[in-house]
Design an enzyme around this catalytic site. Structure first.
Site, PDB file in Angstrom:
ATOM      1  N   GLY B  17      -4.653  -9.937  -9.357  1.00 34.50           N
ATOM      2  CA  GLY B  17      -5.860 -10.237  -8.582  1.00 34.50           C
ATOM      3  C   GLY B  17      -5.923  -9.038  -7.680  1.00 34.50           C
ATOM      4  O   GLY B  17      -4.994  -8.764  -6.933  1.00 34.50           O
ATOM      5  N   THR B  18      -6.978  -8.323  -7.732  1.00 33.39           N
ATOM      6  CA  THR B  18      -6.862  -6.923  -7.325  1.00 33.39           C
ATOM      7  C   THR B  18      -8.136  -6.441  -6.705  1.00 33.39           C
ATOM      8  O   THR B  18      -9.192  -7.041  -6.899  1.00 33.39           O
ATOM      9  CB  THR B  18      -6.614  -6.102  -8.604  1.00 33.39           C
ATOM     10  OG1 THR B  18      -5.337  -6.402  -9.083  1.00 33.39           O
ATOM     11  CG2 THR B  18      -6.708  -4.615  -8.366  1.00 33.39           C
TER      12      THR B  18
END
Lengths: 247, 228
Positions: B17-18
Site C-alpha cells: 500500500g504505497t
C-alpha cells in the site's frame, strides 16, 4: 567444370575433404547466374536497383516485383531465385513485427540483418532442407543513419558502402567503386544505379529495371523510386550508353 | 493467527500500500516512493525500498503485490540485460517500459501490480511511463500510483510545471509523498528519492522525522508536563 564434388555434393550436411559445403556453393551459383542487383549507400539514404530480364512480350510490366518493404524503415531487394527470396522477405517481416510488439521500438538494421543471416544459415545445417538460392540486399535507415547489408545464401551478412550481385556484378562493382558515395545524394544515386544496370545488361534482350530507395526525400520510408524520377533515370542511362557507343 | 477451523483468516499477503511518484524536469526525471510494507494492519517493513533498478539509467517504482512486482522487476532486469548484449548498447527507456508492459499484460490474470517506469536516455531525455494494473502503458510528463496516490492527484495537477529545475522537481515529489503519507494509512516511513539525468543516478533519503507534517498530525513532544 571445376568444383564438381563427386559424392560430397549430395547433401548440405556433408563437408568435402577440402573443407567446402558444395550445396552452399551451388546455391551461390544460382545467385551468380541470376539478374544483377545493385545497392549503394549515398550520403542521405540507400538506393537499390534490380535488373529483371523480361521473358516474354506477353508479360505485364511491373509484376513479379523484386523489392519489398519489411517495415517502414527497412526494405530488401532479391537476387537469384525470387521465390526463395520471398520466403526470406516474409521471415524478415515477421521478425520485424515481433520485435516491435515485444520491445516497443523498431528493429535496428544490424539486429535484423543478424537475425536474417542466422535464419538463412539454418538451411545450410540440416540435410532435410536445401539452402536458399537467393541473396538479399537490405536497405535500412534508422537512428544510426542509412545502412546497406548483403545477406548471402551461406548465411553471412556484411555491411557495405556499395555492392552488386548476380550476373554483371564484376563490372558493376568496378563502376560502383568509381562513385564518390559520400558526396552523392540519392537522387543522383538513382541515375547512377540505372546507368550501371543498363551498362552491364546484355543489350539484345529486353529487361525491366526496378528501383527502390530509402532516404530523406522519401521521408525515411522504403519505397519504389517515384515513376517520374525512375523514367528520367532510365532515359539518362540510355543516353549515356549511346554516348559510349558512339565514342 | 488461525481460528478454530484452521483457516488463515486475517492474514493477507504483503502488499505495498504505497505512494509512488515520478516527475520529469528539464534534463531528467525524479522518482520518489514511501517505504511502508503492510500485511493487513501490521507494518512488516517500515523502511523498504520500492525503487528497483532495471538498468543503469532506468528505474521502476513498485506498488500493489510486493511479490508480483519483485518478480516482474527481476524478469525485466534480466531481459533488459540480454537485450543490451544484442544491441551493444543500453536499451532505451521506452523499450524497457514495453518489457514491463508485456509482463503485466500477458499475465494480467495472475498479477496485481501497478508500476511506474522512469529513466533517462540520450535520445528521449527524462521520461516517465505509467503501467497500471492490467498492463496499459502510457508515457506522461508525471504520474503517481499506489493507494496513497488518490490523495495527491489534485495537488500534482495544480503544482506540476513543465521545464522545472531539478531542485523544484525533487521538492514537488517530496511534498507529494509527504501529503499522501499524512492521509493514507498504508503509506509511511521514509521518502526515498532517485534523480536520473545525463550525470547518472543520485539517491536521496528523507528520514521519517524530517518528513513534513500536515494537518493535525501529532508533533513529537517530550512530556505534557513541559507546561509547568
Amino acid at each position: 567444370m571445376s568444383g564438381i564434388g563427386t559424392g560430397y555434393d549430395l547433401s548440405v550436411s556433408t563437408f568435402s575433404p577440402d573443407g567446402r559445403v558444395f550445396q552452399t556453393a551451388y546455391a551461390q551459383k544460382a545467385v551468380d547466374n541470376g539478374g544483377t542487383v545493385v545497392g549503394i549507400r549515398c550520403k542521405d539514404g540507400v538506393v537499390l536497383g534490380v535488373e529483371k530480364p523480361v521473358a516474354s512480350k506477353m508479360l505485364v510490366g511491373g509484376s513479379n516485383r523484386s523489392t519489398y518493404p519489411i517495415n517502414q524503415q527497412t526494405g530488401m531487394g532479391i537476387a537469384g531465385v525470387s521465390a526463395d527470396g520471398r520466403q526470406i522477405v516474409n521471415r524478415a517481416m515477421q521478425e520485424a513485427t515481433q520485435y516491435k510488439g515485444f520491445y516497443g521500438e523498431v528493429i535496428p538494421g544490424y539486429v535484423l540483418s543478424e537475425r536474417i543471416a542466422s535464419y538463412v544459415h539454418l538451411f545450410n545445417l540440416y540435410w532435410y532442407v536445401r539452402p536458399f538460392g537467393a541473396a538479399l540486399l537490405m536497405a535500412s535507415y534508422d537512428s544510426e543513419g542509412p545502412q546497406l547489408y548483403l545477406i548471402e545464401p551461406g548465411g553471412t551478412a556484411h555491411r557495405y558502402f556499395g555492392t552488386a550481385i548476380g550476373k554483371g556484378r564484376q563490372s558493376a562493382k568496378t563502376d560502383i567503386e568509381k562513385l564518390k558515395l559520400t558526396e552523392l545524394s540519392c537522387r543522383q544515386g538513382v541515375v547512377e544505379v540505372a546507368k550501371i544496370l543498363h551498362t552491364v545488361h546484355d543489350e539484345e534482350k529486353p529487361f525491366e529495371l526496378e528501383l527502390a530507395w530509402i532516404c530523406d526525400e522519401s521521408n525515411k520510408e522504403f519505397k519504389r523510386v517515384p515513376a517520374d524520377l525512375a523514367a528520367e533515370a532510365e532515359q539518362q542511362a540510355k543516353a549515356a550508353l549511346d554516348e559510349d557507343m558512339d565514342s | 493467527m488461525t481460528d478454530s477451523s484452521g483457516d488463515w483468516t486475517g492474514l493477507q499477503a504483503p502488499a505495498t500500500g504505497t505512494t509512488i511518484v515520478a516527475v520529469t524536469f528539464d534534463g531528467g526525471v525524479v522518482l520518489g516512493a514511501d517505504s511502508r510494507v503492510s500485511t493487513g494492519t501490521y507494518v512488516s517493513n517500515r523502511a523498504s525500498d520500492k525503487i528497483a533498478q532495471l538498468s543503469d539509467q532506468v528505474y521502476l517504482l513498485r506498488s500493489g503485490s510486493a511479490a508480483d512486482t519483485q518478480l516482474v522487476s527481476d524478469y525485466v532486469r534480466y531481459f533488459a540485460e540480454q537485450h543490451a548484449i544484442g544491441l551493444s548498447e543500453p536499451p532505451s527507456v521506452k523499450t524497457i517500459a514495453n518489457l514491463v508492459k508485456q509482463m503485466n499484460y500477458q499475465n494480467k490474470q495472475m498479477l496485481e501490480g501497478a508500476m511506474i517506469i522512469a529513466g533517462w536516455d540520450r535520445e528521449g531525455g527524462g521520461q516517465v511511463y505509467g503501467c497500471p494494473i492490467g498492463g496499459t502503458l502510457l508515457q506522461e510528463p508525471w504520474t503517481t500510483d499506489g493507494s496513497g496516490s488518490t490523495y495527491i492527484w489534485g495537488y500534482l495537477d495544480s503544482a506540476f510545471r513543465h521545464h522545472m529545475t531539478q531542485d523544484e522537481a525533487e521538492e514537488l515529489v517530496i511534498t507529494s509523498i509527504s501529503l499522501a503519507m499524512a492521509r493514507d494509512g498504508s503509506s509511511g516511513g521514509v521518502v526515498r528519492l532517485i534523480t536520473l539525468s545525463k550525470d547518472g543516478a543520485r539517491r536521496r533519503l528523507v528520514k521519517g522525522d524530517e518528513v513534513q507534517l500536515y494537518g493535525e498530525e501529532l508533533q513529537m513532544q517530550s512530556s505534557s508536563m513541559d507546561l509547568l
